[in-house]
Scaffold this active site. Structure first.
Site, PDB file in Angstrom:
ATOM      1  N   ASP A  44       0.770  -1.019  -0.022  1.00  0.00           N
ATOM      2  CA  ASP A  44       0.007  -0.146  -0.178  1.00  0.00           C
ATOM      3  C   ASP A  44       0.762   1.197  -0.057  1.00  0.00           C
ATOM      4  OD1 ASP A  44      -2.637   1.393   0.403  1.00  0.00           O
ATOM      5  OD2 ASP A  44      -1.572   2.080   2.154  1.00  0.00           O
ATOM      6  N   GLU A 128      -1.343  -1.765  -6.038  1.00  0.00           N
ATOM      7  CA  GLU A 128      -2.596  -0.986  -6.217  1.00  0.00           C
ATOM      8  C   GLU A 128      -2.366   0.028  -7.787  1.00  0.00           C
ATOM      9  OE1 GLU A 128      -6.359   0.566  -3.916  1.00  0.00           O
ATOM     10  OE2 GLU A 128      -4.423   1.285  -3.101  1.00  0.00           O
ATOM     11  N   CYS A 181     -12.772  -5.159   5.660  1.00  0.00           N
ATOM     12  CA  CYS A 181     -12.035  -5.598   6.794  1.00  0.00           C
ATOM     13  C   CYS A 181     -11.175  -7.052   6.239  1.00  0.00           C
ATOM     14  CB  CYS A 181     -13.003  -6.175   7.790  1.00  0.00           C
ATOM     15  SG  CYS A 181     -12.366  -7.159   9.071  1.00  0.00           S
ATOM     16  N   CYS A 184     -12.734 -10.399   7.739  1.00  0.00           N
ATOM     17  CA  CYS A 184     -13.954 -11.176   7.576  1.00  0.00           C
ATOM     18  C   CYS A 184     -14.810 -10.465   6.211  1.00  0.00           C
ATOM     19  CB  CYS A 184     -15.026 -10.658   8.659  1.00  0.00           C
ATOM     20  SG  CYS A 184     -15.551  -9.092   8.703  1.00  0.00           S
ATOM     21  N   CYS A 200     -13.264  -3.387  13.173  1.00  0.00           N
ATOM     22  CA  CYS A 200     -14.281  -3.931  12.242  1.00  0.00           C
ATOM     23  C   CYS A 200     -15.517  -3.860  12.959  1.00  0.00           C
ATOM     24  CB  CYS A 200     -13.987  -5.314  11.705  1.00  0.00           C
ATOM     25  SG  CYS A 200     -15.302  -6.061  10.817  1.00  0.00           S
ATOM     26  N   CYS A 203     -16.624  -8.139  13.029  1.00  0.00           N
ATOM     27  CA  CYS A 203     -15.901  -9.170  13.597  1.00  0.00           C
ATOM     28  C   CYS A 203     -15.228  -8.585  14.855  1.00  0.00           C
ATOM     29  CB  CYS A 203     -15.046 -10.091  12.591  1.00  0.00           C
ATOM     30  SG  CYS A 203     -13.558  -9.059  11.939  1.00  0.00           S
ATOM     31  N   ASP A 210      -3.194   1.117   6.943  1.00  0.00           N
ATOM     32  CA  ASP A 210      -2.381   0.877   5.840  1.00  0.00           C
ATOM     33  C   ASP A 210      -2.113  -0.715   5.682  1.00  0.00           C
ATOM     34  OD1 ASP A 210      -2.345   3.638   5.200  1.00  0.00           O
ATOM     35  OD2 ASP A 210      -0.537   3.974   6.193  1.00  0.00           O
TER      36      ASP A 210
END
Ligand SMILES: [Zn+2]
Length: 245
Positions: A44, A128, A181, A184, A200, A203, A210
């Site tokens: 990232d 990305e 997340c 999950c 989250c 979960c 990051d």
């Protein structure tokens, strides 16, 4: 002086804007190979932290770069105070150009070392696809981004992946890498840039913003096509992460 690996087929002299001379040689060399590894990494890219890996490692941009930018601003200001065409102006212009050259060298050196390390240690590298030109509309952001050299970093990674037979994958920027997340798969709302850590709602996993994004990038890369057609479609997993699921 460094020895060339073989007899050059051409030599070019290059002069940059800071009046520095470079010799460029074209030489043939055998492709190098690296031992295969099972490691894969999602990366990232950011502004505060240059790169966060899916295993939790964070890489800062070199500090001297930040310090030097301040000095560069001072030099540029001094240039703008002088009459164009005057001797003083020429001197100030040369000083600014020399500084730009130094900044470029520091950044290039940093990006080369980092990209070599990443390619050396990983068989699969997932990035990305950042829409740099879209971000450039935000002037403050664009300045930081061009100083950091994301585009150059990707170019270096592409070149080295090709050279050493590694698998570089680039995922679409529309993947919700930040909001999702990584434990999950629950998709929360958009996170403000200031929010560096979050929990989250589904979960209860605690995430570093990051690192969570880097894990999602790695996982998304496992399903995407390879960029250079090598490495097949083997599954990537986020092992060694410090994220608590
Ligand atoms: Zn979750």
């Amino acid at each position: 002086m460094r020895k060339l690996p073989s007899e050059p087929s051409s030599v070019t002299v290059i002069k940059d804007s800071a009046n520095r001379y470079f010799l460029s040689f074209v030489v043939e060399r055998q492709p190098e190979t690296l031992p295969k590894t099972d490691n894969s990494v999602g990366i990232d890219l950011g502004i505060k932290t240059f790169a966060t890996f899916s295993n939790g490692t964070k890489i800062d941009a070199p500090k001297p770069l930040k310090k030097r930018i301040k000095k560069l601003r001072k030099l540029s200001k001094s240039l703008s105070n002088k009459t164009k065409g005057s001797k003083r102006y020429e001197k100030a212009r040369a000083r600014v150009a020399k500084f730009h050259g130094k900044l470029k060298d520091t950044r290039t050196d940093f990006l080369h070392k980092l990209s070599t390390k990443i390619i050396r240690e990983n068989q699969t590298v997932v990035l990305e696809d950042l829409n740099v030109s879209g971000m450039v509309k935000n002037r403050k952001l664009s300045r930081a981004i061009s100083d950091l050299g994301w585009r150059q970093f990707r170019t270096f990674l592409e070149g080295k992946a090709e050279k050493y037979g590694r698998d570089l994958r680039v995922i679409s920027r529309w993947e919700a890498t930040t909001q999702k997340c990584s434990c999950c798969g629950f998709r929360g709302g958009k996170l403000d840039l200031q929010v560096r850590e979050w929990e989250c709602l589904n979960c209860g996993a605690k995430h570093d913003r990051d690192e969570n994004a880097a894990i999602n990038i790695l996982v998304a890369g496992g399903q995407s096509e390879t960029l250079n057609g090598r490495g097949g479609k083997h599954k990537t997993s986020a092992s060694g992460s410090s994220s608590l699921c």
